[in-house]
Design a protein around this motif. Structure first.
Motif, PDB file in Angstrom:
ATOM      1  N   MET A 113       0.819  -1.216   0.000  1.00 12.42           N
ATOM      2  CA  MET A 113       0.000   0.000   0.000  1.00 12.42           C
ATOM      3  C   MET A 113       0.853   1.266   0.000  1.00 12.42           C
ATOM      4  SD  MET A 113      -3.384  -0.798   0.528  1.00 12.42           S
ATOM      5  CE  MET A 113      -4.018   0.678   1.281  1.00 12.42           C
ATOM      6  N   SER A 114       2.186   1.084   0.116  1.00 16.53           N
ATOM      7  CA  SER A 114       2.977   2.282   0.397  1.00 16.53           C
ATOM      8  C   SER A 114       3.664   2.861  -0.837  1.00 16.53           C
ATOM      9  CB  SER A 114       4.015   1.963   1.479  1.00 16.53           C
ATOM     10  OG  SER A 114       4.909   1.015   0.937  1.00 16.53           O
TER      11      SER A 114
ATOM     12  N   ASP B 117       4.149   5.697  -3.872  1.00 15.48           N
ATOM     13  CA  ASP B 117       4.119   7.164  -3.727  1.00 15.48           C
ATOM     14  C   ASP B 117       2.700   7.701  -3.753  1.00 15.48           C
ATOM     15  OD1 ASP B 117       6.734   7.186  -3.522  1.00 15.48           O
ATOM     16  OD2 ASP B 117       7.179   7.873  -5.567  1.00 15.48           O
ATOM     17  N   LYS B 118       1.932   7.224  -4.711  1.00 14.23           N
ATOM     18  CA  LYS B 118       0.559   7.716  -4.815  1.00 14.23           C
ATOM     19  C   LYS B 118      -0.380   6.762  -4.088  1.00 14.23           C
ATOM     20  CE  LYS B 118       1.099  10.501  -8.849  1.00 14.23           C
ATOM     21  NZ  LYS B 118       0.512  11.001 -10.087  1.00 14.23           N
ATOM     22  N   ALA B 119      -1.377   7.304  -3.424  1.00  7.09           N
ATOM     23  CA  ALA B 119      -2.274   6.469  -2.614  1.00  7.09           C
ATOM     24  C   ALA B 119      -2.941   5.404  -3.488  1.00  7.09           C
ATOM     25  CB  ALA B 119      -3.331   7.345  -1.962  1.00  7.09           C
ATOM     26  N   PRO B 120      -2.958   4.168  -3.020  1.00 11.86           N
ATOM     27  CA  PRO B 120      -3.488   3.080  -3.855  1.00 11.86           C
ATOM     28  C   PRO B 120      -5.016   3.042  -3.901  1.00 11.86           C
ATOM     29  CG  PRO B 120      -2.781   2.235  -1.750  1.00 11.86           C
ATOM     30  CD  PRO B 120      -2.454   3.693  -1.738  1.00 11.86           C
ATOM     31  N   ILE B 121      -5.497   2.311  -4.890  1.00  8.45           N
ATOM     32  CA  ILE B 121      -6.928   2.018  -4.985  1.00  8.45           C
ATOM     33  C   ILE B 121      -7.107   0.618  -4.410  1.00  8.45           C
ATOM     34  CG2 ILE B 121      -8.754   1.437  -6.635  1.00  8.45           C
ATOM     35  CD1 ILE B 121      -7.337   3.609  -8.471  1.00  8.45           C
ATOM     36  N   VAL B 122      -8.013   0.476  -3.460  1.00  6.74           N
ATOM     37  CA  VAL B 122      -8.220  -0.841  -2.850  1.00  6.74           C
ATOM     38  C   VAL B 122      -9.532  -1.409  -3.376  1.00  6.74           C
ATOM     39  CG1 VAL B 122      -8.495  -2.105  -0.684  1.00  6.74           C
ATOM     40  CG2 VAL B 122      -7.016  -0.089  -0.777  1.00  6.74           C
ATOM     41  N   VAL B 123      -9.467  -2.631  -3.902  1.00  8.57           N
ATOM     42  CA  VAL B 123     -10.691  -3.289  -4.375  1.00  8.57           C
ATOM     43  C   VAL B 123     -10.946  -4.493  -3.474  1.00  8.57           C
ATOM     44  CG1 VAL B 123     -11.832  -4.452  -6.303  1.00  8.57           C
ATOM     45  CG2 VAL B 123     -10.219  -2.594  -6.755  1.00  8.57           C
ATOM     46  N   MET B 124     -12.142  -4.568  -2.916  1.00 10.58           N
ATOM     47  CA  MET B 124     -12.516  -5.740  -2.114  1.00 10.58           C
ATOM     48  C   MET B 124     -13.570  -6.506  -2.894  1.00 10.58           C
ATOM     49  SD  MET B 124     -12.774  -4.372   1.748  1.00 10.58           S
ATOM     50  CE  MET B 124     -11.345  -3.806   2.625  1.00 10.58           C
ATOM     51  N   ASP B 125     -13.161  -7.641  -3.437  1.00 10.74           N
ATOM     52  CA  ASP B 125     -14.082  -8.456  -4.226  1.00 10.74           C
ATOM     53  C   ASP B 125     -14.803  -9.406  -3.277  1.00 10.74           C
ATOM     54  OD1 ASP B 125     -15.332  -9.447  -6.393  1.00 10.74           O
ATOM     55  OD2 ASP B 125     -13.536 -10.132  -7.433  1.00 10.74           O
ATOM     56  N   GLU B 126     -16.048  -9.713  -3.579  1.00 13.25           N
ATOM     57  CA  GLU B 126     -16.843 -10.557  -2.677  1.00 13.25           C
ATOM     58  C   GLU B 126     -16.690 -10.036  -1.243  1.00 13.25           C
ATOM     59  OE1 GLU B 126     -18.854 -12.394  -4.028  1.00 13.25           O
ATOM     60  OE2 GLU B 126     -17.999 -12.824  -5.983  1.00 13.25           O
ATOM     61  N   ALA B 127     -16.930  -8.734  -1.100  1.00 17.79           N
ATOM     62  CA  ALA B 127     -16.623  -8.053   0.168  1.00 17.79           C
ATOM     63  C   ALA B 127     -17.505  -8.508   1.325  1.00 17.79           C
ATOM     64  CB  ALA B 127     -16.755  -6.546  -0.022  1.00 17.79           C
TER      65      ALA B 127
ATOM     66  N   VAL C 268      -6.650   0.162   5.926  1.00 15.26           N
ATOM     67  CA  VAL C 268      -6.311   0.681   4.589  1.00 15.26           C
ATOM     68  C   VAL C 268      -6.686   2.170   4.535  1.00 15.26           C
ATOM     69  CG1 VAL C 268      -6.411  -1.505   3.333  1.00 15.26           C
ATOM     70  CG2 VAL C 268      -8.510  -0.247   3.693  1.00 15.26           C
ATOM     71  N   ARG C 269      -6.275   2.877   5.565  1.00 14.65           N
ATOM     72  CA  ARG C 269      -6.674   4.283   5.689  1.00 14.65           C
ATOM     73  C   ARG C 269      -6.128   5.141   4.535  1.00 14.65           C
ATOM     74  NH1 ARG C 269      -8.654   6.292  10.336  1.00 14.65           N
ATOM     75  NH2 ARG C 269      -7.639   4.789  11.682  1.00 14.65           N
ATOM     76  N   ARG C 270      -4.858   4.905   4.184  1.00  6.77           N
ATOM     77  CA  ARG C 270      -4.280   5.726   3.112  1.00  6.77           C
ATOM     78  C   ARG C 270      -4.662   5.114   1.766  1.00  6.77           C
ATOM     79  NH1 ARG C 270       0.366   5.339   0.124  1.00  6.77           N
ATOM     80  NH2 ARG C 270       1.083   7.300  -0.765  1.00  6.77           N
TER      81      ARG C 270
ATOM     82  N   GLU D 193     -19.968   1.087   7.661  1.00  9.22           N
ATOM     83  CA  GLU D 193     -19.416   1.360   8.993  1.00  9.22           C
ATOM     84  C   GLU D 193     -18.191   0.506   9.287  1.00  9.22           C
ATOM     85  OE1 GLU D 193     -21.742   2.521  12.273  1.00  9.22           O
ATOM     86  OE2 GLU D 193     -23.618   2.212  11.199  1.00  9.22           O
ATOM     87  N   ILE D 194     -18.254  -0.792   8.969  1.00 13.82           N
ATOM     88  CA  ILE D 194     -17.098  -1.620   9.361  1.00 13.82           C
ATOM     89  C   ILE D 194     -15.868  -1.315   8.495  1.00 13.82           C
ATOM     90  CG2 ILE D 194     -18.455  -3.494  10.391  1.00 13.82           C
ATOM     91  CD1 ILE D 194     -17.827  -5.200   7.961  1.00 13.82           C
ATOM     92  N   LEU D 195     -16.098  -0.829   7.273  1.00 15.59           N
ATOM     93  CA  LEU D 195     -14.947  -0.515   6.417  1.00 15.59           C
ATOM     94  C   LEU D 195     -14.503   0.933   6.569  1.00 15.59           C
ATOM     95  CD1 LEU D 195     -16.105  -2.338   3.149  1.00 15.59           C
ATOM     96  CD2 LEU D 195     -14.424  -3.134   4.817  1.00 15.59           C
ATOM     97  N   GLY D 196     -15.291   1.720   7.283  1.00  9.77           N
ATOM     98  CA  GLY D 196     -14.961   3.148   7.419  1.00  9.77           C
ATOM     99  C   GLY D 196     -15.030   3.832   6.062  1.00  9.77           C
ATOM    100  N   ALA D 197     -16.084   3.539   5.282  1.00  9.91           N
ATOM    101  CA  ALA D 197     -16.187   4.084   3.918  1.00  9.91           C
ATOM    102  C   ALA D 197     -16.343   5.605   3.966  1.00  9.91           C
ATOM    103  CB  ALA D 197     -17.373   3.444   3.202  1.00  9.91           C
TER     104      ALA D 197
END
Ligand code: SF4
Length: 598
Positions: free
Chosen positions: A196-197, A199-209, A351-353, A372-376
């Motif tokens: 995740m680190s 330089d540019k903030a990553p895009i996080v994909v949660m499949d079958e979330a 995965v805050r950043r 709520e649980i993912l802090g969307a």
């Protein structure tokens, strides 16, 4: 066509884009462009993976990495294949997968060891010079390789596939891994955080979330074999007969055996109290390593119990360090030890950043809970119906109530009759699947002769590779046939609502949810997981444009639970009260030709 869509289509590697895919793609793109999150509830078969990857491509070209989380290794391969298709169009995009050593380790001494012991085995083998493979000296770049391609290439290059992957982790544009790397604090620090680190903030994909809820409470787990544990203690006893350490391990073995016997008296999970201080757990682990090192030349069978006990001690150490409870539960015929944390918000900061988080699933109700649980952050919520919804009849059969208080001879007998009747009315050549709420429920049906009272051949919990034509598959809701597999059946009969028994874990989660989500604890912790399992199971039927058939939710309680169904599905469900009405619907549905052979 929208201008954004037109721009995205140059990355899309298929000829036609379905209407539903377009909706997923645009919602994901909007979230990524605006630095927001997206919660996308889209039915199975929509083609979500390629839609979201396509949406991410302009951001990848701009230097953002995609961190893609899946539930299984098979799903990792699918993501890599989609990226490879985009690369074939000439886009310089590189996927690299992250996975554990299971299925990758090429050391012949490791063959036959359970996957959970491979980490222990690997460090042991390297410490005594019994594995010379590594990533050093190879130029192999594992981009856009599926697991099988990687293993073949590494075999030829005489390199360790696991280490090759790890050494290229920082170079992938799309890094694909399972949810383990999110929920397990140690893996998160070691693998997910570096991924995740960029330089540019990553895009996080949660499949079958939807899996996040079930997984988030388990910080780590190991399978437990009491025979292995006893054997390991015997080995140590022979070497260190009077050591305090040996006595401590013997007492741990006794606690495990006591907890296991409580489980065999009907409980599904029990807490395990471990009084040993951290230092003695660590000391015991290194004593076991010494003993294992001396025995490795005798072969893997000689070290297996020692490695097994080491993996248990490692979990206990982490539980002490990170403040998790330790729980022993029974899963199928096996014992599982788990570092358990009932806090539903524990992953919010993981995965805050990020530039954006895209969470998607066929069952993301209620989205407020996932938000709520993912802090969307300011989430875009998109609901996309199944493109094939009109190819199926969805029925709630209200002539049955399988609640715990109704269970007994009469109920089980009537369920066997129901299955037998439905089987008799399903046209010949077609297969059906029956899902039941629990393994105990299934045993009750089997002892009443289910297998002999149904016209078709009955396959109980078959591996997904061993399905067939004109059969009745029987499995448990939440089990291996109920998610992520195409069963090629024409009828899906879901018997009962798979509420969890109120065991230690369920009660601990309920208590925690009561303080975090006052007034909504029962719904979030108890009702939604049960509905989700049923909806996931119903999704085995409609997987593609050729699929047709009938889905029956057989329990009158589903009428009350309809409000938790995905909206597109709730809008198509019809209630039937009488058995004859149900059987007529089964007999007269226009199934077309059977789905087997594929
Ligand atoms: S270095 Fe690789 S091949 Fe060798 S034991 Fe470890 S995982 Fe297996």
């Amino acid at each position: 066509m929208e201008p954004e869509l037109q721009a995205l289509m140059r990355y899309f590697p298929y000829e036609s884009l379905r209407r539903e895919q377009r909706k997923v793609m645009l919602a994901a793109y909007r979230a990524m462009a605006e630095g927001r999150d997206a919660l996308i509830e889209a039915a199975s078969g929509v083609g979500k993976t390629i839609a979201v990857l396509t949406a991410a491509m302009p951001f990848v070209e701009d230097g953002h990495r995609v961190v893609y989380l899946t539930r299984t290794h098979a799903e990792i391969d699918k993501v890599v294949e989609e990226v490879a298709r985009m690369a074939e169009l000439g886009h310089p995009v590189r996927a690299v997968m992250v996975r554990g050593k299971s299925g990758l380790c090429l050391n012949p001494l490791a063959s036959g060891l359970p996957p959970g012991l491979l980490d222990e085995f690997c460090s042991l083998a390297k410490s005594v010079g019994m594995c010379s493979l590594s990533a050093a000296g190879t130029r192999l770049a594992p981009f856009n390789f599926t697991s099988r391609e990687l293993v073949e290439a590494c075999r030829e290059a005489r390199a360790c596939p696991y280490e090759v992957l790890m050494s290229h982790l920082a170079e992938g544009d799309v890094v694909v891994m399972t949810y383990n790397y999110l929920v397990d604090g140690e893996l998160r620090e070691r693998v997910l955080r570096p991924a995740m680190s960029a330089d540019k903030a990553p895009i996080v994909v949660m499949d079958e979330a939807h899996n996040v809820q079930e997984l988030l409470h388990s910080a780590d787990s190991v399978k437990v074999s009491l025979a292995d544990v006893r054997r390991a203690v015997e080995v140590l006893r022979a070497e260190l007969p009077r050591a305090r350490l040996t006595r401590a391990l013997a007492s741990l073995a006794r606690s495990l055996a006591r907890a296991a016997s409580l489980l065999s008296s009907g409980r599904t999970s029990v807490p395990l109290s471990v009084s040993a201080p951290l230092e003695s757990l660590e000391a015991a682990r290194s004593a076991l390593a010494e003993a294992a090192r001396a025995r490795l030349p005798e072969g893997p069978a000689a070290v297996r119990p020692l490695l097994h006990l080491r993996s248990i001690l490692r979990l206990l150490e982490r539980s002490v360090r990170e403040g998790h409870a330790v729980v022993l539960s029974r899963e199928g015929g096996e014992l599982r030890m788990e570092a358990f944390n009932p806090n539903p918000l524990r992953l919010r900061g993981a995965v805050r950043r990020r530039r954006a988080l895209v969470a998607m699933s066929a069952t993301l109700s209620s989205v407020e809970f996932y938000s709520e649980i993912l802090g969307a952050r300011d989430p875009i919520v998109k609901r996309v119906p199944s493109p094939y919804v009109r190819n199926a009849a969805f029925l709630i059969y209200t002539g049955l109530d399988t609640s715990f208080k109704s269970r007994g001879d009469e109920l089980y007998e009537s369920v066997v009759e129901l299955i037998s009747d439905v089987d008799a009315h399903l046209p010949s050549g077609h297969s059906m699947v029956v899902f039941v709420p629990s393994a105990e429920f299934l045993s009750e049906l089997l002892v009443r002769g289910l297998v002999y009272r149904v016209g078709r051949a009955v396959l109980v919990n078959p591996p997904p590779g061993e399905l067939g034509e004109n059969v009745v598959l029987v499995s448990v809701l939440g089990g291996r046939l109920s998610e992520g597999v195409d069963l090629r059946v024409s009828l899906c009969l879901i018997v009962g609502v798979p509420y969890a028994r109120p065991d230690y874990k369920v009660m601990a989660v309920m208590r925690e949810y009561s303080s975090v989500f006052p007034g909504r604890a029962r719904r979030y912790a108890y009702v939604l997981p049960a509905v989700r399992r049923a909806i996931q199971a119903s999704g085995r039927l409609l997987r593609g444009p050729r699929d047709r058939g009938v889905v029956v939710f057989a329990d009158r309680r589903y009428l009350r639970l309809l409000r938790y169904f995905p909206r597109w599905l709730a809008a198509h469900v019809r209630a039937v009260r009488r058995r004859e009405e149900l059987l007529k619907a089964v007999a007269l549905f226009p199934y077309g030709s059977p789905r087997w052979p594929p």
